[in-house]
Structures are given as structure tokens and as C-alpha cells.
Scaffold this motif. Structure first.
Motif, PDB file in Angstrom:
ATOM      1  N   SER A 145       2.413   6.195  -2.850  1.00  0.00           N
ATOM      2  CA  SER A 145       3.442   7.165  -3.224  1.00  0.00           C
ATOM      3  C   SER A 145       3.666   7.243  -4.731  1.00  0.00           C
ATOM      4  O   SER A 145       4.062   8.287  -5.247  1.00  0.00           O
ATOM      5  CB  SER A 145       4.765   6.823  -2.534  1.00  0.00           C
ATOM      6  OG  SER A 145       5.244   5.562  -2.965  1.00  0.00           O
ATOM      7  N   PHE A 146       3.388   6.154  -5.459  1.00  0.00           N
ATOM      8  CA  PHE A 146       3.747   6.090  -6.877  1.00  0.00           C
ATOM      9  C   PHE A 146       2.591   6.388  -7.825  1.00  0.00           C
ATOM     10  O   PHE A 146       2.758   7.117  -8.804  1.00  0.00           O
ATOM     11  CB  PHE A 146       4.311   4.703  -7.196  1.00  0.00           C
ATOM     12  CG  PHE A 146       4.630   4.490  -8.641  1.00  0.00           C
ATOM     13  CD1 PHE A 146       5.781   5.037  -9.202  1.00  0.00           C
ATOM     14  CD2 PHE A 146       3.789   3.759  -9.469  1.00  0.00           C
ATOM     15  CE1 PHE A 146       6.080   4.854 -10.547  1.00  0.00           C
ATOM     16  CE2 PHE A 146       4.072   3.572 -10.811  1.00  0.00           C
ATOM     17  CZ  PHE A 146       5.230   4.121 -11.341  1.00  0.00           C
ATOM     18  N   ALA A 147       1.436   5.825  -7.563  1.00  0.00           N
ATOM     19  CA  ALA A 147       0.369   5.807  -8.568  1.00  0.00           C
ATOM     20  C   ALA A 147      -0.464   7.083  -8.597  1.00  0.00           C
ATOM     21  O   ALA A 147      -0.619   7.779  -7.588  1.00  0.00           O
ATOM     22  CB  ALA A 147      -0.546   4.606  -8.335  1.00  0.00           C
TER      23      ALA A 147
ATOM     24  N   ARG B 128       2.598  12.486   0.155  1.00  0.00           N
ATOM     25  CA  ARG B 128       2.676  11.199  -0.529  1.00  0.00           C
ATOM     26  C   ARG B 128       3.898  10.396  -0.102  1.00  0.00           C
ATOM     27  O   ARG B 128       3.938   9.183  -0.258  1.00  0.00           O
ATOM     28  CB  ARG B 128       2.715  11.414  -2.051  1.00  0.00           C
ATOM     29  CG  ARG B 128       1.474  12.086  -2.618  1.00  0.00           C
ATOM     30  CD  ARG B 128       0.302  11.141  -2.712  1.00  0.00           C
ATOM     31  NE  ARG B 128       0.539  10.079  -3.657  1.00  0.00           N
ATOM     32  CZ  ARG B 128       0.322  10.171  -4.978  1.00  0.00           C
ATOM     33  NH1 ARG B 128      -0.109  11.318  -5.489  1.00  0.00           N
ATOM     34  NH2 ARG B 128       0.551   9.154  -5.768  1.00  0.00           N
ATOM     35  N   ASP B 129       4.929  11.106   0.402  1.00  0.00           N
ATOM     36  CA  ASP B 129       6.139  10.428   0.845  1.00  0.00           C
ATOM     37  C   ASP B 129       6.814  11.294   1.916  1.00  0.00           C
ATOM     38  O   ASP B 129       6.335  12.375   2.255  1.00  0.00           O
ATOM     39  CB  ASP B 129       7.096  10.158  -0.326  1.00  0.00           C
ATOM     40  CG  ASP B 129       7.411  11.400  -1.137  1.00  0.00           C
ATOM     41  OD1 ASP B 129       7.490  12.494  -0.545  1.00  0.00           O
ATOM     42  OD2 ASP B 129       7.573  11.287  -2.372  1.00  0.00           O
ATOM     43  N   PHE B 130       7.942  10.793   2.454  1.00  0.00           N
ATOM     44  CA  PHE B 130       8.614  11.493   3.552  1.00  0.00           C
ATOM     45  C   PHE B 130       9.105  12.868   3.122  1.00  0.00           C
ATOM     46  O   PHE B 130       9.043  13.837   3.901  1.00  0.00           O
ATOM     47  CB  PHE B 130       9.786  10.660   4.068  1.00  0.00           C
ATOM     48  CG  PHE B 130      10.511  11.304   5.213  1.00  0.00           C
ATOM     49  CD1 PHE B 130       9.993  11.246   6.502  1.00  0.00           C
ATOM     50  CD2 PHE B 130      11.688  12.001   4.999  1.00  0.00           C
ATOM     51  CE1 PHE B 130      10.641  11.856   7.560  1.00  0.00           C
ATOM     52  CE2 PHE B 130      12.346  12.615   6.056  1.00  0.00           C
ATOM     53  CZ  PHE B 130      11.821  12.546   7.341  1.00  0.00           C
TER      54      PHE B 130
ATOM     55  N   PRO C 130      -1.746   3.283   4.124  1.00  0.00           N
ATOM     56  CA  PRO C 130      -0.297   3.534   4.014  1.00  0.00           C
ATOM     57  C   PRO C 130       0.219   4.292   5.223  1.00  0.00           C
ATOM     58  O   PRO C 130      -0.521   5.033   5.888  1.00  0.00           O
ATOM     59  CB  PRO C 130      -0.179   4.370   2.729  1.00  0.00           C
ATOM     60  CG  PRO C 130      -1.441   4.100   1.975  1.00  0.00           C
ATOM     61  CD  PRO C 130      -2.494   3.864   3.004  1.00  0.00           C
ATOM     62  N   PHE C 131       1.501   4.143   5.493  1.00  0.00           N
ATOM     63  CA  PHE C 131       2.118   4.797   6.645  1.00  0.00           C
ATOM     64  C   PHE C 131       1.923   6.304   6.586  1.00  0.00           C
ATOM     65  O   PHE C 131       1.636   6.944   7.606  1.00  0.00           O
ATOM     66  CB  PHE C 131       3.614   4.450   6.689  1.00  0.00           C
ATOM     67  CG  PHE C 131       4.339   5.039   7.861  1.00  0.00           C
ATOM     68  CD1 PHE C 131       4.139   4.548   9.139  1.00  0.00           C
ATOM     69  CD2 PHE C 131       5.214   6.103   7.679  1.00  0.00           C
ATOM     70  CE1 PHE C 131       4.797   5.102  10.225  1.00  0.00           C
ATOM     71  CE2 PHE C 131       5.878   6.661   8.759  1.00  0.00           C
ATOM     72  CZ  PHE C 131       5.671   6.166  10.039  1.00  0.00           C
TER      73      PHE C 131
ATOM     74  N   VAL D  22       0.826  -1.211   0.000  1.00  0.00           N
ATOM     75  CA  VAL D  22       0.000   0.000   0.000  1.00  0.00           C
ATOM     76  C   VAL D  22       0.861   1.262   0.000  1.00  0.00           C
ATOM     77  O   VAL D  22       0.462   2.293  -0.560  1.00  0.00           O
ATOM     78  CB  VAL D  22      -0.970   0.014   1.203  1.00  0.00           C
ATOM     79  CG1 VAL D  22      -1.999  -1.099   1.074  1.00  0.00           C
ATOM     80  CG2 VAL D  22      -0.222  -0.090   2.527  1.00  0.00           C
ATOM     81  N   ASP D  23       2.048   1.201   0.627  1.00  0.00           N
ATOM     82  CA  ASP D  23       2.920   2.380   0.647  1.00  0.00           C
ATOM     83  C   ASP D  23       3.434   2.701  -0.749  1.00  0.00           C
ATOM     84  O   ASP D  23       3.491   3.869  -1.153  1.00  0.00           O
ATOM     85  CB  ASP D  23       4.087   2.153   1.605  1.00  0.00           C
ATOM     86  CG  ASP D  23       3.639   2.072   3.055  1.00  0.00           C
ATOM     87  OD1 ASP D  23       2.983   3.020   3.519  1.00  0.00           O
ATOM     88  OD2 ASP D  23       3.916   1.054   3.707  1.00  0.00           O
TER      89      ASP D  23
END
Length: 274
Positions: free
Chosen positions: A201-203, A259-261, A238-239, A196-197
């Protein structure tokens, strides 16, 4: 790509796909998401004609797929599949032979085959491996060679089955960066995953599957902020969504979820995302 009421069952088994209706748009990075046994790989195999529906129909660019040798040959030049396990895809003695196999089967001239192979290896950053025996490569290197062998066919779209499976964190990050690079080069990217992470983040567009059916589809925020859907699908948030929920409750984050760190750090540094 479009699937209309597609059913499929393997010999002697229950239905793996149960009335799938799905339309994938050009220009979006798509993640097919679901737990093991959801039907993700079976769905991908329909994207390149490895499997033929028992019921229903598959369309590509508005044309109904015909399961003839001529149609499939043309179709598979446009859509390439990278298998989860590169050992299931690779069979040649050297890297150069492996990557050249597809273009050679198209009947291209030797110079054109060589140019395609060298370009694909360069794109994947593995020029130095071209004369290496394939069976001496690391798992991550084999993944890159498998992708290069698909790139050498010059497809419009690349479909990845569990692209980061069995890779260490660094190799996984490199592969995701490579998929982003291919997308920027104009390739349509579709992945199947239970991560799920990675999907979040990608899609740009996510299709959620369970028990051979499409439960839902939408953008990442629509999917992962739907608590009822998350519970029904058997997935987890997701985290970054969990962190975003916590920060929002405490008033530390405004606006969209990161979406990401890197995005999270940027939002926090700009005073709560203002």
C-alpha cells in the motif's frame, strides 16, 4: 544510494549480506521487504555508515562513501535513520533535549537549534510534549519523538527500520500517514519491513531480500503478482492482492489491483473498475 557487490558479516557469524547490488532512485518511496533474518536491518545500517562493508562499496549521490569522521558527519546530515525501537535511539531527559541533541552537535547557533527543534515537533504534531520527560511517554509518542530528532537534522532522506513494529493499528495508521506527509514535503522515504500489506500500500518500489541477498526488485504489482517469487521468498501475497485475484476471477474487477481498501471501494462503486 547505490551498493555494489556488498558483503558484510558480524564478528563470529556467517555472512549477513552476500553480494548485494542495489540502486535506489530519488523520488520513490522504497520498501526493503523480507522475512526476519533476511538482512534488512544490516542493509539499512550501511545506508548511514553505521556498518562498513567487508567487501564491495557504497555510493551516495555518485560519490564513494569514505569512512572518515568528516565524511560520515556530512552524510548523516543527509540521511537519517529511525531505529525500530525508539528506546534504542533516545537517551535525553526531556523531549526538547532529545530532539536538540543532533543540531547542537552540528555546532549551530542556539536560535537555529531551537527553530529546528520546534519545527520538527510541529511537523510531527507533538508540540505539547516538548518539556515532557522522555521516559514517561507512550511507545507511539516515543516513535514520533525519535522521528522528530532525525527531522531536526534536516535530512534529504529518512530510513525507517520496521516503522510500525509493536504499534497498535491506530498508531500504525498515524505513522504511515506521517511518512506520506514527509514524502510530500520532499523527503525521500525508505522503510524495511516484513509486513507485505504495508509494503504494497505504501511503496512505489520494492526490494525483496532473503538470506542476505536481493532476490528481486520492482513496482508493487510486479513483485506481488509473481507467484514464483512469492514462493521463493517465503512471503505471502498482500490481502488486497488476494482480494483482487478473487474479484478478477469472478469478473467483478477490471484494470489494476487496488492498493488499499479505499481504492477497492472506489473501484467497485464504479462498476468493476471501468
Amino acid at each position: 544510494m547505490e551498493l555494489i557487490d556488498v558483503y558484510y558479516a558480524y564478528p563470529g557469524s556467517v555472512w549477513a549480506l552476500k553480494g548485494v547490488n542495489l540502486r535506489l532512485e530519488k523520488g520513490k518511496k522504497v520498501a526493503i521487504l523480507g522475512p526476519n533474518g533476511a538482512g534488512k536491518s544490516t542493509l539499512l545500517f550501511h545506508f548511514i555508515g553505521l556498518l562498513k562493508p567487508k567487501k564491495g562499496a557504497v555510493y551516495y549521490e555518485g560519490s564513494k562513501v569514505e569512512y572518515t569522521k568528516a565524511f560520515l558527519k556530512t552524510w548523516r546530515q543527509k540521511v537519517g535513520l529511525v531505529f525500530q525501537d525508539p528506546d534504542a535511539q533516545m537517551f535525553a531527559g526531556s523531549v526538547f533535549q532529545e530532539v536538540s541533541f543532533g543540531p547542537m552537535n552540528l555546532g549551530l547557533q542556539e536560535d537555529e537549534v531551537r527553530n529546528r527543534v520546534l519545527k520538527a515537533l510541529e511537523t510531527m504534531g507533538i508540540d505539547e510534549l516538548k518539556y515532557r520527560p522522555a521516559h514517561f511517554l507512550s511507545y507511539g509518542q516515543k516513535k514520533k519523538v525519535a522521528i522528530a530528532s532525525v527531522l531536526a537534522m534536516n535530512p534529504d532522506a529518512l530510513v525507517f527500520d520496521e516503522p510500525t513494529a509493536y504499534l497498535d493499528p491506530r498508531s500504525s495508521a498515524e505513522l504511515v500517514e506521517m511518512m506520506e506527509k514527509l514524502y510530500r514535503l520532499g523527503k525521500q522515504i525508505v522503510i524495511s519491513t516484513h509486513d507485505v500489506d504495508l509494503a504494497f500500500s505504501f511503496a512505489d518500489w520494492i526490494v525483496v531480500m532473503k538470506d542476505g541477498k536481493v532476490l528481486a526488485q520492482g513496482n508493487p504489482l510486479e513483485i506481488f503478482t509473481d507467484d514464483e517469487l512469492i514462493g521463493e521468498s517465503g512471503l505471502e501475497k498482500p490481502f488486497m492482492v488476494k482480494i483482487g485475484d478473487l474479484l478478477k476471477k469472478r469478473g467483478l474487477l477490471k484494470g489494476s489491483f487496488p492498493r488499499d481498501f479505499k481504492q477497492l471501494a472506489s473501484m467497485l462503486e464504479s462498476d468493476g473498475g471501468d
